[in-house]
Scaffold this active site. Structure first.
Site, PDB file in Angstrom:
ATOM      1  N   VAL A   1       0.837  -1.203   0.000  1.00  9.11           N
ATOM      2  CA  VAL A   1       0.000   0.000   0.000  1.00  9.11           C
ATOM      3  C   VAL A   1       0.872   1.252   0.000  1.00  9.11           C
ATOM      4  O   VAL A   1       0.594   2.221  -0.718  1.00  9.11           O
ATOM      5  CB  VAL A   1      -0.949  -0.003   1.218  1.00  9.11           C
ATOM      6  CG1 VAL A   1      -1.556   1.374   1.449  1.00  9.11           C
ATOM      7  CG2 VAL A   1      -2.053  -1.037   1.022  1.00  9.11           C
ATOM      8  N   GLU A   2       1.936   1.238   0.778  1.00  7.36           N
ATOM      9  CA  GLU A   2       2.751   2.433   0.936  1.00  7.36           C
ATOM     10  C   GLU A   2       3.562   2.768  -0.311  1.00  7.36           C
ATOM     11  O   GLU A   2       3.601   3.929  -0.734  1.00  7.36           O
ATOM     12  CB  GLU A   2       3.691   2.275   2.135  1.00  7.36           C
ATOM     13  CG  GLU A   2       3.000   2.261   3.482  1.00  7.36           C
ATOM     14  CD  GLU A   2       2.403   3.611   3.857  1.00  7.36           C
ATOM     15  OE1 GLU A   2       2.753   4.625   3.231  1.00  7.36           O
ATOM     16  OE2 GLU A   2       1.579   3.643   4.797  1.00  7.36           O
TER      17      GLU A   2
END
Length: 326
Positions: free
Chosen positions: A116-117
């Site tokens: 996600v990051e």
């Protein structure tokens, strides 16, 4: 990571945050110099920091504030990102197994955070960290105290590790490396998981894996416990007197939610406290869940129920893909 012993030799004209003209910057240099950092290097770094209006624009309208769940989910839950998580786990199988054993955090959760990051390290940010943090510390009053502390942590971190503060890049908020740690988190939770003597979250996935696991362990992750429980309404309308989607420790008893018409799909203790979640869609309907303690722990990484739900969903999809291919 290449170790740098001083600030880059390139010297530009002093900018908006030069300690010679900016009172806040000068006070920060005084504080850090008093703690033992080199005044000349601090001044040289802040002299060359540059205000970025696009950073203020970006932080003023984060996606978590204006997207529905289905819109936010569709940013992150894509076949390519799921497949990337499977590959990331397989490429770092030994480190993942060691992180699970030492910290109790499942490999799919670690992978989902990094996925996600930064899409598993594919996009760790294009803003100079020094520009992001000075802009927000000195020209964004709503959170100037927070970002001022992060700027001090960044300057301390780069000094201690011999890194050039003018070269490092990250997000518009100053988050860094594969796991997008803020400087204070880097100082507090980064680990040298590959035992090479350097805590390198930019170029060493193994360090990033151990650091994410350590972060969650330090924030109270409970090994082997679920994140959410599916729920449903037994009333015709969404209850208006329930404070849904709060990124804080579980705060409503299951029994009280049942009385208001929100019921778990499986039996859980009536006195257990949970986070009631109502995930909204374009057609107006909601999915209901109860967030448990480990779901709350994910919100310590990013204080948003949407973020925690995206990580939870991506982790579930990665784990399902691993099981199908095993």
């Amino acid at each position: 990571m290449a170790m740098l012993l001083a600030v880059s030799p390139l010297v530009n004209a002093a900018g908006e945050y030069a300690p010679s003209t900016n009172d806040q910057a000068r006070a920060m240099v005084d504080r850090l110099a008093e703690s033992g950092l080199d005044r000349r290097e601090l001044t040289a770094a802040l002299d060359q920091a540059s205000r970025q209006q696009k950073i203020i624009d970006a932080i003023s309208k984060p996606a978590e504030r204006h997207l529905r769940w289905d819109q936010y989910r569709n940013i992150f839950i894509k076949p390519e990102r799921i497949a990337g998580g499977v590959d990331f786990i397989r490429d770092h199988r030994d480190a993942m197994a060691r992180a699970e054993q030492e910290y109790g955090v499942p490999r799919e959760i670690i992978a989902a955070i990094i996925g996600v990051e930064t899409w598993y390290g594919g996009n760790t940010g294009s803003y100079r960290v020094i520009d992001a943090l000075t802009t927000l510390a000195f020209d964004y009053p709503p959170r100037s105290d927070f970002f001022g502390r992060e700027l001090e942590s960044f300057l301390t971190l780069t000094s201690e590790q011999g890194l050039d503060p003018l070269e490092l890049k990250g997000s518009y908020a100053g988050a860094m490396g594969l796991p997008q740690f803020m400087p204070s988190s880097y100082q507090a939770y980064a680990v040298d998981f590959n035992d090479d003597g350097i805590k390198d979250l930019w170029k060493e996935p193994v360090d990033a894996i151990g650091s994410v696991a350590n972060y969650f362990a330090e924030h109270g992750w409970r090994p082997g416990r679920p994140l959410t429980v599916a729920a449903h309404l037994n009333t015709s309308e969404k209850p208006e007197d329930i404070d849904f989607n709060q990124a804080k420790p579980p705060y409503m008893r299951v029994a009280d939610l049942q009385k208001k018409g929100v019921v778990a799909d499986i039996a859980i203790p009536e006195d257990e406290e949970v986070i009631p979640l109502a995930l909204d869609y374009a057609d107006g309907h909601n999915d209901y869940l109860f967030g448990l303690h480990n779901f709350y722990v994910i919100t310590r990484y990013n204080h948003s129920h949407l973020y925690a739900m995206a990580v939870t969903t991506l982790a579930e999809q990665i784990q399902a893909a691993l099981q199908r291919e095993s």
